[in-house]
Enzyme design. Structure first.
Site, PDB file in Angstrom:
ATOM      1  N   ILE A  97      35.220  31.872  39.318  1.00 27.90           N
ATOM      2  CA  ILE A  97      34.828  32.870  40.458  1.00 27.90           C
ATOM      3  C   ILE A  97      33.173  32.924  40.510  1.00 27.90           C
ATOM      4  O   ILE A  97      32.830  33.383  39.129  1.00 27.90           O
ATOM      5  CB  ILE A  97      35.295  34.037  40.311  1.00 27.90           C
ATOM      6  N   TYR A  98      32.373  32.537  41.347  1.00 23.97           N
ATOM      7  CA  TYR A  98      30.910  32.765  41.458  1.00 23.97           C
ATOM      8  C   TYR A  98      30.512  33.226  42.639  1.00 23.97           C
ATOM      9  O   TYR A  98      31.022  32.908  43.499  1.00 23.97           O
ATOM     10  CB  TYR A  98      30.163  31.446  40.945  1.00 23.97           C
ATOM     11  N   GLY A 109      33.257  39.245  44.392  1.00 23.11           N
ATOM     12  CA  GLY A 109      33.983  38.745  43.321  1.00 23.11           C
ATOM     13  C   GLY A 109      35.383  39.526  43.372  1.00 23.11           C
ATOM     14  O   GLY A 109      36.480  38.916  43.166  1.00 23.11           O
ATOM     15  N   ASN A 136      28.749  36.214  28.434  1.00 24.18           N
ATOM     16  CA  ASN A 136      28.857  36.503  29.656  1.00 24.18           C
ATOM     17  C   ASN A 136      29.459  37.944  30.037  1.00 24.18           C
ATOM     18  O   ASN A 136      30.715  38.256  30.456  1.00 24.18           O
ATOM     19  CB  ASN A 136      29.477  35.406  30.837  1.00 24.18           C
ATOM     20  N   TYR A 143      36.628  41.382  34.380  1.00 19.22           N
ATOM     21  CA  TYR A 143      38.172  41.026  33.944  1.00 19.22           C
ATOM     22  C   TYR A 143      39.099  42.212  33.336  1.00 19.22           C
ATOM     23  O   TYR A 143      39.859  42.351  33.699  1.00 19.22           O
ATOM     24  CB  TYR A 143      38.121  39.655  33.243  1.00 19.22           C
ATOM     25  N   LYS A 145      38.130  45.194  33.345  1.00 17.08           N
ATOM     26  CA  LYS A 145      38.351  46.211  34.621  1.00 17.08           C
ATOM     27  C   LYS A 145      39.606  46.022  35.278  1.00 17.08           C
ATOM     28  O   LYS A 145      40.376  46.827  35.880  1.00 17.08           O
ATOM     29  CB  LYS A 145      37.152  46.714  35.536  1.00 17.08           C
TER      30      LYS A 145
END
Length: 173
Positions: A97-98, A109, A136, A143, A145
């Site tokens: 996912i970018y 996102g 990162n 993730y 969250k």
């Protein structure tokens, strides 16, 4: 802000996928990696040949996030034998996912993530997993969250640099 639409990527979108893939990977990781390793990974990881094979793989899907006609992010999911590691028929992998930097914090996102969870549910997956670089922290927080928890680690090679990815998992109800 204008509405964000999520659309499935087809082979006709190959060059746009290469562009957004290279651009967002560069934005995300260039400051933390050598120029040589970045160049090598961008050339190999986002080559037309590799992306064509990925797009033609029936166990992988790509989605674009668009605002108007501009692609501002993308998602890649894998299931079955296409998963990079676990290859568990009861799981779905979020491989990428970018989102373009200028659209961080604008729910792009989250919408791509929601699409991955929707696909996992449609396929009857019991859980979703992914690997995220240990440095990162923004992605790790995203993730966490969304309910993911770390369960393992693996090595990701960027050029000649071996980096540790934290493997995270979310059990679906």
């Amino acid at each position: 802000m204008k509405p964000i639409t999520i659309i499935k990527v087809t082979i006709a979108d190959l060059y746009e996928l290469q562009r957004i893939g290279r651009e967002t990977f560069q934005e995300t990781f260039a400051d933390s990696n050598s120029e040589e390793n970045m160049k090598s990974y961008l050339e190999e990881g986002f080559s037309i040949k590799k992306l064509t094979a990925e797009l033609q793989n029936e166990n992988s899907e790509f989605y674009f996030a668009r605002i108007d006609n501009e692609v501002v992010g993308y998602l890649k999911i894998n299931f079955g034998e296409s998963q990079t590691e676990l290859k568990d028929s009861t799981s779905l992998e979020i491989e990428r996912i970018y989102v373009s930097k200028e659209f961080h914090g604008k729910s792009v996102g989250q919408l791509l993530y929601d699409k991955a969870i929707e696909a996992a549910r449609q396929k009857g997956s019991e859980y979703v997993w992914l690997g995220v670089w240990e440095e990162n922290l923004r992605a790790i927080r995203f993730y966490e969250k969304n309910g993911f928890a770390a369960f393992d680690a693996h090595i990701f090679k960027l050029g000649d640099d071996q980096q540790t990815d934290i493997m995270m998992k979310l059990k679906l109800d």
